[in-house]
Design an enzyme around this catalytic site. Structure first.
Site, PDB file in Angstrom:
ATOM      1  N   HIS A   8       0.833  -1.202   0.000  1.00  0.00           N
ATOM      2  CA  HIS A   8       0.000   0.000   0.000  1.00  0.00           C
ATOM      3  C   HIS A   8       0.867   1.252   0.000  1.00  0.00           C
ATOM      4  CE1 HIS A   8       0.924   1.017   4.167  1.00  0.00           C
ATOM      5  NE2 HIS A   8       0.826  -0.284   4.423  1.00  0.00           N
ATOM      6  N   GLU A  82      -2.024  -6.737   7.886  1.00  0.00           N
ATOM      7  CA  GLU A  82      -0.659  -6.563   8.366  1.00  0.00           C
ATOM      8  C   GLU A  82      -0.443  -7.335   9.664  1.00  0.00           C
ATOM      9  OE1 GLU A  82       2.358  -6.447   8.064  1.00  0.00           O
ATOM     10  OE2 GLU A  82       2.883  -4.373   7.614  1.00  0.00           O
TER      11      GLU A  82
END
Length: 187
Positions: A8, A82
């Protein structure tokens, strides 16, 4: 089939050096620009779908990439979130490392768990999109350590907005073809 992993784009917490794990931090202006830059790296890759982690920073990056490639945004996968930084969430990385050397302790998810999730996510994506080229937008730790597991050596870093590609060889095995927008050095 190939899988293109995109970290990202940058968030304010990335800029500040904070562990953001499961915190839902949006992209900043640099992060949106990095997502647009990733489109250029992915262009010409004959991508069929863009999928991502469900966290906002990954979904925002994935939407920018899908729009740039003229594709509809595909599903999100919880397995792609994550690393869980638990008590370290939101801390400056140096502070977390001082408190928990190697980021071990404080409830922080072990790297083995991150890699196992990454491998399960890859299996699920391959099952959901057989024979397709899938761009996967997720997070630095899961990309770095899952792809390190495939490569057989530890990758140094995964930059925000960068592209890494796993392709299949003639025997159907996945192999690392690109890391941080470049062909990896032979090891």
């Amino acid at each position: 089939m190939k899988l293109g992993f995109v970290r990202h784009g940058q968030t304010q917490w990335n800029l500040e050096g904070r562990l953001q794990g499961s915190s839902n931090i949006p992209l900043n202006g640099t992060g949106r620009a990095q997502a647009a830059d990733a489109v250029q790296v992915l262009a010409g890759g004959n991508w069929d779908v863009v999928v991502s982690s469900p966290l906002d920073r990954a979904r925002q990056t994935a939407q920018i990439i899908a729009d740039g490639l003229g594709l509809e945004l595909g599903p999100s996968y919880e397995l792609l979130v994550e690393r869980d930084y638990a008590q370290g969430e939101g801390m400056i990385e140096a502070e977390a490392l001082e408190r928990w050397p190697g980021k071990i302790g404080g409830g922080i998810e072990p790297l083995e768990s991150v890699v196992a999730r990454g491998r399960r996510a890859i299996e699920q994506i391959m099952e959901d999109f057989p024979g397709k080229n899938v761009a996967v937008v997720c997070h630095g730790t899961i990309i770095r350590y899952t792809l390190s597991d495939f490569a057989g050596y530890t990758l140094d870093t995964i930059r925000n907005g960068s592209v890494a590609v796993l392709g299949q060889d003639e025997a159907g095995r996945l192999r690392l073809e690109l890391v941080n927008d470049q062909v990896p050095a032979a090891r």
